[in-house]
Design a protein around this motif. Structure first.
Motif, PDB file in Angstrom:
ATOM      1  N   LYS A   1      -4.457   4.004   1.573  1.00 27.62           N
ATOM      2  CA  LYS A   1      -4.665   2.931   2.494  1.00 27.62           C
ATOM      3  C   LYS A   1      -5.317   1.728   1.906  1.00 27.62           C
ATOM      4  O   LYS A   1      -5.308   0.603   2.381  1.00 27.62           O
TER       5      LYS A   1
ATOM      6  N   HIS B   1      -1.222  -1.953  -0.488  1.00 27.19           N
ATOM      7  CA  HIS B   1      -1.424  -2.024   0.996  1.00 27.19           C
ATOM      8  C   HIS B   1      -1.937  -3.567   1.333  1.00 27.19           C
ATOM      9  O   HIS B   1      -1.541  -4.124   2.399  1.00 27.19           O
TER      10      HIS B   1
ATOM     11  N   TYR C   1       1.111  -5.797   1.359  1.00 26.69           N
ATOM     12  CA  TYR C   1       1.986  -5.471   2.600  1.00 26.69           C
ATOM     13  C   TYR C   1       1.476  -6.101   3.719  1.00 26.69           C
ATOM     14  O   TYR C   1       2.121  -6.786   4.371  1.00 26.69           O
TER      15      TYR C   1
ATOM     16  N   ASP D   1       5.706   1.574   6.112  1.00 29.05           N
ATOM     17  CA  ASP D   1       4.744   2.194   5.305  1.00 29.05           C
ATOM     18  C   ASP D   1       5.421   3.412   5.170  1.00 29.05           C
ATOM     19  O   ASP D   1       5.160   4.279   6.063  1.00 29.05           O
TER      20      ASP D   1
END
Length: 197
Positions: A13, A18, A21, A39
């Motif tokens: 994470k 991430h 994203y 995810d």
């Protein structure tokens, strides 16, 4: 309104993947897109292809796996795709490779008249953006390996599914990057996502 699927393949994470994203999803939503954000690790997408899923010519029927059925139905409706993942041994992580093998199947992503024939792409999405992270310097990547991820996405997979405009950006080297580097890369990722529209 553009419908865009954003797919992340990274288990941590706190990874820069991430951050990419989240930046891309935020940018596209801010621009009024219908974003289908996935995810794949967090969703627990099962990457293992079953024996029943190995057909390459006949169209796949409906899947008894509701998650797989959702992904197949959804990918057929997208205007564009964004794939975000690290370069691991010149490949995407197994969860994303498995996603491609289980979701981009005959009757969903392409049709093939015969095993010796040329696939006809079925996806509505004509554009894709691939954002990769890497710890391999560009000169070494090109000189020793020839950029295998470019071949995987832009030559071996997406064109056969009907995606003719494949754009790719590599952010490197991530491990020794500065906060300023990362901030600039996030801006570039947002701009690249916006350019899909």
């Amino acid at each position: 309104m553009s419908r865009i699927g954003v797919y992340l393949a990274h288990p941590r994470k706190d990874s820069f993947n991430h951050a990419l994203y989240e930046a891309v999803v935020d940018e596209l939503r801010d621009r009024g897109c219908d974003v289908r954000a996935h995810d794949l690790y967090a969703e627990g997408f099962a990457p293992l292809v079953t024996a029943e899923e190995t057909e390459t010519v006949d169209a796949h029927g409906t899947s008894g796996d509701p998650q797989l059925a959702l992904h197949r139905a959804e990918v057929a409706t997208l205007d564009a795709l964004v794939l975000i993942h690290p370069n691991w041994w010149g490949m995407p992580p197994a969860v994303l490779a498995g996603w491609a093998q289980r979701v981009l199947v005959p009757g969903v992503a392409y049709k093939l008249g015969t095993a010796a024939g040329e696939p006809a792409g079925l996806l509505k999405a004509g554009r894709a953006l691939v954002l990769n992270t890497s710890d391999t310097p560009e000169a070494r990547e090109q000189g020793e390996f020839g950029d295998p991820l470019q071949r995987i996405w832009a030559a071996c997979i997406l064109p056969y599914a009907g995606v003719t405009d494949v754009r790719r950006t590599v952010f490197r080297t991530v491990t020794d990057s500065s906060p300023q580097d990362r901030a600039q890369w996030l801006r570039e990722a947002r701009e690249s996502a916006a350019a899909l529209l």
